[in-house]
Design a protein around this motif. Structure first.
Motif: not given
Length: 254
Positions: A136-145, A159-163, A168-173
């Protein structure tokens, strides 16, 4: 959570805030937890506090912008049986603007918030697939994402663009994992404002907590435990956790 007892988790940004809270909670649930952070002294103190816990905490000094140090941590993880759970928590916020910010700041934020996360995802996926195990992989994103307007006018730099990019990377993975039939769930946790040390680097610093409702690190970690505890047939792909706007006094409640 019973099926994860004795398994190994890796948590980035483990020396404070949500990362530290995640380490404590996972160790108390009986997991072996490798904590990565630059501030090794803090993690050493945490390891002492957790000596009698159900699981075990392994602190490792690591600058996640350096791939070699990340790979060393995963190499150590193999001695514990390999990584089963990844908490991509490390994040960097540099309070300046893109239009006049130095390139070095761009590189740092991209390195911590996106590149390091990608390396950790890759190494975790390879570890789980090699053992034909569950992960299980959990990515800590943000509402700013999810919404740039939330921080309109604030000096957020990349910061906001990387979130956004992390989501998006999570969807690809997730698609890649599905195609290869890997038994690995992937969850994005997107919290609102959390009371951590991160805003202390900015001009508004602690003042933001006086005027805005906020979450505590353990609130986000409770959500981690929820998604990790779901049965094999369930995958929580996205979970947004926001502070309740009803009353600032509720910030002091448990």
């Amino acid at each position: 959570m019973e099926r994860w007892i004795g398994k190994t988790a890796l948590v980035t940004g483990a020396s404070s805030g949500m990362g530290e809270s995640a380490c404590i909670t996972l160790v108390n649930h009986g997991l072996k937890v490798i904590g990565l952070a630059r501030r090794f002294d803090r993690m050493e103190k945490l390891a002492i506090k957790l000596e009698r816990a159900k699981g075990r905490f392994y602190p490792m000094k690591c600058d996640v912008t350096k791939e070699s140090e990340i790979l060393e941590a995963f190499k150590f993880a193999e001695t514990l049986g390999g990584i089963d759970i990844l908490i991509n928590n490390a994040g960097l916020f540099i309070p300046n603007h893109i239009i006049d910010g130095p390139t070095a700041d761009f590189d740092q934020v991209l390195g911590v918030n996106l590149r390091a996360a990608a390396i950790c995802i890759r190494e975790t996926a390879q570890s789980v697939k090699k053992r034909k195990s569950q992960g299980h992989i959990i990515n800590i994103c943000s509402i700013l994402g999810h919404n740039v307007e939330i921080a309109k006018g604030a000096p957020m730099n990349l910061y906001t663009p990387t979130k956004f990019a992390l989501r998006a990377m999570s969807d690809v993975v997730r698609h890649e994992l599905s195609v290869t039939k890997a038994d690995i769930k992937l969850t994005n946790l997107s919290p609102g404002l959390v009371k951590t040390e991160m805003p202390g680097n900015s001009s508004y610093g602690e003042k933001i907590y006086e005027v805005m409702p906020y979450l505590l690190p353990k609130d986000v970690v409770d959500s981690m435990i929820f998604v990790l505890g779901t049965p094999p047939r369930v995958e929580i792909t996205e979970l947004t956790i926001q502070p309740f706007n009803g009353n600032l006094e509720s910030n002091n409640s448990s």
